[in-house]
Motif scaffolding. Structure first.
Motif, PDB file in Angstrom:
ATOM      1  N   GLN A   5     -10.727 -74.051 -37.927  1.00 43.27           N
ATOM      2  CA  GLN A   5     -11.201 -72.637 -37.816  1.00 43.27           C
ATOM      3  C   GLN A   5     -12.357 -72.358 -38.993  1.00 43.27           C
ATOM      4  O   GLN A   5     -12.075 -71.949 -39.791  1.00 43.27           O
ATOM      5  CB  GLN A   5     -10.503 -71.688 -37.528  1.00 43.27           C
ATOM      6  CG  GLN A   5      -9.479 -71.865 -36.292  1.00 43.27           C
ATOM      7  CD  GLN A   5      -8.349 -70.570 -36.406  1.00 43.27           C
ATOM      8  OE1 GLN A   5      -8.432 -69.656 -35.741  1.00 43.27           O
ATOM      9  NE2 GLN A   5      -7.321 -71.019 -37.174  1.00 43.27           N
ATOM     10  N   ASP A   6     -13.591 -72.915 -38.656  1.00 40.79           N
ATOM     11  CA  ASP A   6     -14.597 -73.167 -39.486  1.00 40.79           C
ATOM     12  C   ASP A   6     -14.877 -71.985 -40.423  1.00 40.79           C
ATOM     13  O   ASP A   6     -15.312 -71.915 -41.589  1.00 40.79           O
ATOM     14  CB  ASP A   6     -16.008 -73.575 -39.097  1.00 40.79           C
ATOM     15  CG  ASP A   6     -16.127 -74.976 -38.762  1.00 40.79           C
ATOM     16  OD1 ASP A   6     -15.285 -75.729 -39.395  1.00 40.79           O
ATOM     17  OD2 ASP A   6     -16.647 -75.461 -37.789  1.00 40.79           O
ATOM     18  N   TYR A   7     -14.783 -70.639 -39.597  1.00 41.41           N
ATOM     19  CA  TYR A   7     -15.195 -69.302 -40.464  1.00 41.41           C
ATOM     20  C   TYR A   7     -14.053 -68.887 -41.454  1.00 41.41           C
ATOM     21  O   TYR A   7     -14.245 -68.299 -42.302  1.00 41.41           O
ATOM     22  CB  TYR A   7     -15.388 -68.436 -39.151  1.00 41.41           C
ATOM     23  CG  TYR A   7     -14.015 -67.759 -38.587  1.00 41.41           C
ATOM     24  CD1 TYR A   7     -13.463 -66.519 -39.071  1.00 41.41           C
ATOM     25  CD2 TYR A   7     -13.299 -68.464 -37.640  1.00 41.41           C
ATOM     26  CE1 TYR A   7     -12.302 -66.039 -38.705  1.00 41.41           C
ATOM     27  CE2 TYR A   7     -12.065 -67.982 -37.113  1.00 41.41           C
ATOM     28  CZ  TYR A   7     -11.663 -66.663 -37.760  1.00 41.41           C
ATOM     29  OH  TYR A   7     -10.434 -66.315 -36.951  1.00 41.41           O
ATOM     30  N   LEU A   8     -13.141 -69.511 -41.226  1.00 43.76           N
ATOM     31  CA  LEU A   8     -12.103 -69.400 -42.467  1.00 43.76           C
ATOM     32  C   LEU A   8     -12.026 -70.386 -43.585  1.00 43.76           C
ATOM     33  O   LEU A   8     -11.133 -70.321 -44.387  1.00 43.76           O
ATOM     34  CB  LEU A   8     -10.639 -69.428 -41.789  1.00 43.76           C
ATOM     35  CG  LEU A   8     -10.299 -68.221 -40.776  1.00 43.76           C
ATOM     36  CD1 LEU A   8      -8.930 -68.657 -40.128  1.00 43.76           C
ATOM     37  CD2 LEU A   8     -10.381 -66.862 -41.063  1.00 43.76           C
ATOM     38  N   GLU A   9     -12.789 -71.429 -43.513  1.00 47.06           N
ATOM     39  CA  GLU A   9     -12.895 -72.422 -44.427  1.00 47.06           C
ATOM     40  C   GLU A   9     -12.994 -72.254 -46.172  1.00 47.06           C
ATOM     41  O   GLU A   9     -12.511 -72.715 -46.849  1.00 47.06           O
ATOM     42  CB  GLU A   9     -13.672 -73.693 -44.066  1.00 47.06           C
ATOM     43  CG  GLU A   9     -13.059 -74.481 -43.013  1.00 47.06           C
ATOM     44  CD  GLU A   9     -11.649 -75.246 -43.523  1.00 47.06           C
ATOM     45  OE1 GLU A   9     -11.959 -76.186 -44.002  1.00 47.06           O
ATOM     46  OE2 GLU A   9     -10.653 -74.524 -43.241  1.00 47.06           O
ATOM     47  N   ALA A  10     -13.839 -70.806 -45.974  1.00 49.94           N
ATOM     48  CA  ALA A  10     -13.850 -70.506 -47.391  1.00 49.94           C
ATOM     49  C   ALA A  10     -12.824 -70.269 -48.250  1.00 49.94           C
ATOM     50  O   ALA A  10     -12.425 -70.520 -49.360  1.00 49.94           O
ATOM     51  CB  ALA A  10     -15.047 -69.106 -47.384  1.00 49.94           C
TER      52      ALA A  10
END
Length: 320
Positions: A91-96
């Motif tokens: 889930q790219d949007y959580l990668e931070a």
């Protein structure tokens, strides 16, 4: 003699009184730790309803696994011991927040779960996609099975996760902060858009997916922010389980004033639309109101963080 008798009685009275005080003090000392112990015991477990009925979970879990629902954990300030993945896809949007967290395959292989030694596992109510059974995972660590209603409603997830993790106050705060964000964005978009309509299209490869009114984060756009739907989206109705691509020819019917086009940088679909006379004849394309956003990942998920990022995206392209 009388004097001695009086003294003797007085001495007995004093000693008896002193013994009463000592016994009373000892009694207080004995009961106090028991009360604390009982209180501590009550704080080590949480009892609540689940898809498996009433369950008892540890209240002090530190190594938590909630595959595909890491959004709710992060919203409460909790980093999971492993994150949902399909191969290299995450889930790219959580990668931070999750870039250093190891992945675990979407079907939760039992060996992988064991290797992460979780204290608590939180799963969706539909177990069909998992390798193991509820009993298998519950042998590894206390396992909570979300209800169908909770899976569909990220707000209920945050509230329930807050209870499980002893973060009920944090849960109420993040939900209240989100409602304030929605209200502010709603007012801002009412001013900038007025009655204009907006559609959202995701292009993956050379295929196009038009968001229905409740598909993933489109629900934030239409239901929460109050943005108007074009006729074609109203005709689509609510989202079906299967999400099928739409042809460029069908997109010619899209009468939206604005289009948010979700596409990774360099995606083939962008070039296809630019070269399509059918697409170029739509109102949004003719008026230069096609807004490209290069990270679709929060739009294709539901959760507090996904919704926050969706609001930020909408304001960045339509808020001024």
């Amino acid at each position: 003699m009388k004097t001695n008798m009086k003294f003797h009685r007085l001495f007995i009275t004093i000693v008896t009184f002193a013994l009463v005080l000592i016994i009373s003090a000892c009694g207080n000392e004995d009961t106090s730790p028991e009360t604390e112990t009982e209180g501590e015991a009550n704080n080590t477990e949480v009892v609540l309803d689940s898809a498996m009925g009433e369950v008892t979970l540890p209240a002090n879990a530190e190594k938590i696994m909630a595959p595909y629902h890491e959004d709710a954990l992060l919203a409460l300030g909790v980093t999971p011991v492993a994150k949902w993945s399909i191969g290299q896809m995450v889930q790219d949007y959580l990668e931070a927040d999750l870039k250093d967290v190891p992945g675990i395959e979407w079907n939760l292989p039992l060996e992988q779960v064991l290797n992460h030694t979780p204290d608590l596992i939180i799963l969706q109510n539909n177990m069909d996609s998992y390798e193991g059974t509820y009993e298998d995972y519950n042998k590894i660590a206390a396992t909570y099975l979300m209800t169908e209603e909770m899976v569909a409603d990220w707000r209920k997830q945050i509230e329930t996760f807050g209870i499980i993790l002893g973060k009920e106050d944090e849960a109420q705060k993040v939900l209240a902060d989100y409602e304030e964000k929605v209200s502010s964005a709603h007012d801002q978009l009412s001013e900038t858009l007025g009655d204009e309509t907006v559609a959202v299209i995701w292009t993956a490869g050379d295929q196009f997916y038009l968001f229905e009114q409740n598909r993933h984060s489109a629900e934030v756009l239409y239901s929460e922010l109050g943005v108007n739907q074009p006729t074609l989206i109203e005709e689509l109705g609510v989202a079906a389980a299967a999400w099928n691509p739409i042809s460029v020819e069908k997109l010619s019917e899209l009468d939206a004033d604005h289009v948010i086009l979700l596409a990774l940088e360099g995606e083939q679909g962008i070039q296809t639309l630019e070269n399509s006379s059918v697409w170029q004849s739509t109102p949004a394309a003719k008026n230069g109101n096609v807004h490209i956003i290069n990270d679709p990942s929060n739009w294709t998920n539901k959760g507090l963080i996904a919704s926050q990022q969706t609001i930020d995206d909408v304001l960045s392209v339509l808020g001024e």
